[in-house]
Design a protein around this motif. Structure first.
Motif, PDB file in Angstrom:
ATOM      1  N   LYS A  57       0.831  -1.212   0.000  1.00 51.99           N
ATOM      2  CA  LYS A  57       0.000   0.000   0.000  1.00 51.99           C
ATOM      3  C   LYS A  57       0.862   1.258   0.000  1.00 51.99           C
ATOM      4  N   TYR A  58       1.934   1.265   0.794  1.00 55.46           N
ATOM      5  CA  TYR A  58       2.822   2.422   0.893  1.00 55.46           C
ATOM      6  C   TYR A  58       4.148   2.111   0.200  1.00 55.46           C
ATOM      7  N   HIS A  59       4.103   1.809  -1.059  1.00 56.98           N
ATOM      8  CA  HIS A  59       5.310   1.425  -1.792  1.00 56.98           C
ATOM      9  C   HIS A  59       6.039   2.651  -2.324  1.00 56.98           C
ATOM     10  N   VAL A  60       7.295   2.450  -2.680  1.00 55.04           N
ATOM     11  CA  VAL A  60       8.122   3.503  -3.284  1.00 55.04           C
ATOM     12  C   VAL A  60       8.341   3.137  -4.745  1.00 55.04           C
ATOM     13  N   LYS A  61       8.087   4.068  -5.625  1.00 52.38           N
ATOM     14  CA  LYS A  61       8.182   3.813  -7.062  1.00 52.38           C
ATOM     15  C   LYS A  61       9.646   3.772  -7.500  1.00 52.38           C
ATOM     16  N   GLN A  62       9.880   3.019  -8.547  1.00 51.16           N
ATOM     17  CA  GLN A  62      11.227   2.950  -9.105  1.00 51.16           C
ATOM     18  C   GLN A  62      11.532   4.220  -9.879  1.00 51.16           C
ATOM     19  N   ALA A  63      12.753   4.761  -9.692  1.00 55.72           N
ATOM     20  CA  ALA A  63      13.219   5.977 -10.388  1.00 55.72           C
ATOM     21  C   ALA A  63      12.258   7.134 -10.181  1.00 55.72           C
ATOM     22  N   TYR A  64      11.822   7.334  -8.937  1.00 56.74           N
ATOM     23  CA  TYR A  64      10.845   8.387  -8.653  1.00 56.74           C
ATOM     24  C   TYR A  64      11.438   9.798  -8.731  1.00 56.74           C
ATOM     25  N   LEU A  65      12.756   9.920  -8.764  1.00 54.53           N
ATOM     26  CA  LEU A  65      13.381  11.240  -8.831  1.00 54.53           C
ATOM     27  C   LEU A  65      13.538  11.749 -10.261  1.00 54.53           C
ATOM     28  N   THR A  66      13.084  10.994 -11.228  1.00 64.05           N
ATOM     29  CA  THR A  66      13.208  11.410 -12.623  1.00 64.05           C
ATOM     30  C   THR A  66      12.437  12.704 -12.866  1.00 64.05           C
ATOM     31  N   GLY A  67      13.128  13.708 -13.429  1.00 68.09           N
ATOM     32  CA  GLY A  67      12.504  14.990 -13.723  1.00 68.09           C
ATOM     33  C   GLY A  67      12.522  15.982 -12.580  1.00 68.09           C
ATOM     34  N   GLN A  68      13.096  15.613 -11.438  1.00 66.59           N
ATOM     35  CA  GLN A  68      13.150  16.517 -10.289  1.00 66.59           C
ATOM     36  C   GLN A  68      14.524  17.185 -10.209  1.00 66.59           C
ATOM     37  N   GLU A  69      14.554  18.284  -9.448  1.00 60.07           N
ATOM     38  CA  GLU A  69      15.832  18.966  -9.209  1.00 60.07           C
ATOM     39  C   GLU A  69      16.739  18.120  -8.327  1.00 60.07           C
ATOM     40  N   ILE A  70      16.134  17.323  -7.451  1.00 61.72           N
ATOM     41  CA  ILE A  70      16.891  16.430  -6.575  1.00 61.72           C
ATOM     42  C   ILE A  70      17.362  15.234  -7.389  1.00 61.72           C
ATOM     43  N   THR A  71      18.636  14.930  -7.330  1.00 60.74           N
ATOM     44  CA  THR A  71      19.216  13.812  -8.077  1.00 60.74           C
ATOM     45  C   THR A  71      19.492  12.629  -7.142  1.00 60.74           C
ATOM     46  N   PRO A  72      19.676  11.436  -7.706  1.00 61.73           N
ATOM     47  CA  PRO A  72      20.025  10.279  -6.862  1.00 61.73           C
ATOM     48  C   PRO A  72      21.300  10.494  -6.052  1.00 61.73           C
ATOM     49  N   LYS A  73      22.259  11.213  -6.619  1.00 63.31           N
ATOM     50  CA  LYS A  73      23.499  11.475  -5.892  1.00 63.31           C
ATOM     51  C   LYS A  73      23.236  12.322  -4.649  1.00 63.31           C
ATOM     52  N   MET A  74      22.353  13.334  -4.790  1.00 64.73           N
ATOM     53  CA  MET A  74      22.017  14.180  -3.645  1.00 64.73           C
ATOM     54  C   MET A  74      21.331  13.355  -2.551  1.00 64.73           C
ATOM     55  N   ARG A  75      20.456  12.452  -2.969  1.00 70.30           N
ATOM     56  CA  ARG A  75      19.782  11.600  -1.986  1.00 70.30           C
ATOM     57  C   ARG A  75      20.799  10.739  -1.252  1.00 70.30           C
ATOM     58  N   SER A  76      21.749  10.148  -1.955  1.00 76.11           N
ATOM     59  CA  SER A  76      22.750   9.300  -1.320  1.00 76.11           C
ATOM     60  C   SER A  76      23.612  10.091  -0.341  1.00 76.11           C
ATOM     61  N   VAL A  77      23.971  11.325  -0.712  1.00 72.07           N
ATOM     62  CA  VAL A  77      24.750  12.175   0.198  1.00 72.07           C
ATOM     63  C   VAL A  77      23.954  12.460   1.463  1.00 72.07           C
ATOM     64  N   LEU A  78      22.651  12.734   1.306  1.00 74.16           N
ATOM     65  CA  LEU A  78      21.800  13.023   2.464  1.00 74.16           C
ATOM     66  C   LEU A  78      21.689  11.814   3.385  1.00 74.16           C
ATOM     67  N   VAL A  79      21.419  10.634   2.834  1.00 71.78           N
ATOM     68  CA  VAL A  79      21.245   9.434   3.664  1.00 71.78           C
ATOM     69  C   VAL A  79      22.561   9.064   4.344  1.00 71.78           C
TER      70      VAL A  79
END
Length: 408
Positions: A153-175
């Motif tokens: 029910k509360y799933h996370v979509k694959q490649a949900y950051l596509t088209g956003q200003e936030i990039t996967p690299k930024m997310r990894s740095v944050l985590v």
């Protein structure tokens, strides 16, 4: 004198209440800091092949052998037909059988439906917990079944950051930074997993977050997760300090409100750690296996490519890889993913292997990665120095990582 006596009575009653409360507290053996959900699956079963629970005693109470003889010929037959339990049980038997064998067929059906059967050898991992009410063993399977509905029910979509200003690299740095903050605050393990889950669920819905406010999202997510999981959550001023005063208390509170409204106040998404405890128990894992599986899971938290997998599948892949690395030499060894693990995880070996190989690839390349917070954390003696173990560079790990590269 009357006033003094009146004031003394409540104190005596309070003391008696306190004594009664203390006397009724029965310590539960093996109790950890995680009371409710953690204790259901965290206790490892060391007994294999326990006989199934006999549930036929209630039916056998009314069982009477028909006696054939001249002495009983005068007894009316209506007394035998008036027993309602016999009439209710009989329709469950498919084939026609003699009257005296109808009741005895019911326990056979119960044996087939039990955990340990001749068709599929599955251990009842909750058998040893039946006498411990705090572990609610009779509800364990239903609880984990419900958790699987929540994760879908509360799933996370694959490649949900596509088209956003936030990039996967930024997310990894944050985590990666949040792992250090979590360790500095000495928070519970669940708080870190819930923090990352809140960030992913929020970013996939709210697409207008700017790059300069991403750290504010991470801090506010950990602030929410601390309130949800911790007994004593850090003060908001601690989160302001950890950001070097980049954000004020007001900004953190405003972001907290925005996150909660976006998620519709639903924080019940299960965590990989919940399923890992259950799988470690089903797989009879040692503490070193369980700790290594947690290391794999936290490495997956940092990696953006793994966030869309369901928590139960990530936990299954983590314990599978840990069991392969320590004690086995072949990833396809049938002894790793037993019938008991397949039963309680609801995943076959073919379902788990693709995620296992991706996880192995992440671990093989972890020393070259820029994100070293998890690796440094699990190099401590508190975590058995798991990240420094030579098994993580074994032949089987390299082979599985190579298979992942070939598939991609």
């Amino acid at each position: 004198m009357a006033l003094k006596n009146l004031t003394a009575i409540p104190n005596i009653l309070n003391q008696e209440n306190v004594k009664n409360i203390k006397s009724t507290h029965i310590p539960v053996p093996g109790k950890t800091k995680r009371a409710a959900l953690g204790e259901i699956g965290n206790k490892v079963n060391t007994v294999r092949g326990v006989e199934p629970v006999d549930r036929t005693s209630l039916l056998q109470k009314d069982k009477k052998k028909p006696v054939v003889g001249a002495k009983h010929a005068s007894k009316p037959a209506e007394k035998v037909l008036e027993k309602p339990p016999v009439q209710i049980v009989i329709p469950t038997v498919k084939n026609a059988v003699p009257q005296e064998n109808k009741i005895s067929q019911v326990p056979i059906k119960k044996e087939i439906e039990s955990f340990s059967s001749d068709l599929l050898v599955v251990d009842d991992i909750d058998q040893a917990d039946h006498n411990t009410p705090a572990l609610v063993s009779i509800y364990s399977n239903d609880i984990y079944k419900y958790l699987r509905t929540l994760e879908s029910k509360y799933h996370v979509k694959q490649a949900y950051l596509t088209g956003q200003e936030i990039t996967p690299k930024m997310r990894s740095v944050l985590v990666d930074w949040l792992v250090e903050v979590h360790q500095q605050f000495r928070l519970l393990q669940e708080t870190l997993y819930l923090t990352v889950a809140i960030i992913d669920r929020f970013l996939q819905v709210f697409h207008s977050i700017e790059k300069k406010r991403l750290q504010l999202v991470g801090v506010s997510a950990m602030f929410i997760a601390s309130k949800y999981e911790e007994m004593y959550s850090p003060d908001i001023s601690d989160f302001v300090y950890i950001t070097d005063n980049a954000y004020s208390k007001k900004e953190i509170l405003q972001m907290e409100q925005l996150i909660m409204k976006t998620l519709d106040y639903s924080l019940g998404r299960p965590l990989p750690l919940h399923f890992l405890r259950r799988y470690s128990k089903a797989g009879k894992a040692l503490p070193v296996h369980h700790t290594m599986a947690k290391y794999f899971l936290e490495q997956c938290l940092v990696n953006y490519e793994m966030c869309h997998y369901s928590p139960s599948l990530l936990a299954a892949a983590a314990i599978y890889l840990a069991l392969v690395v320590i004690g086995n030499n072949d990833e396809d060894n049938d002894n790793v993913w037993t019938n008991t693990l397949a039963h309680y995880s609801t995943y076959t070996k073919d379902d788990v292997l693709p995620v296992v190989r991706k996880t192995a690839s992440i671990i093989i390349n972890s020393d070259k990665s820029k994100y070293q917070a998890v690796r440094k954390k699990y190099a401590l003696s508190k975590y058995m120095k798991i990240s420094a173990r030579p098994e993580l560079r074994s032949r089987i790990m390299i082979a599985m990582a190579a298979k992942n590269e070939e598939s991609t």
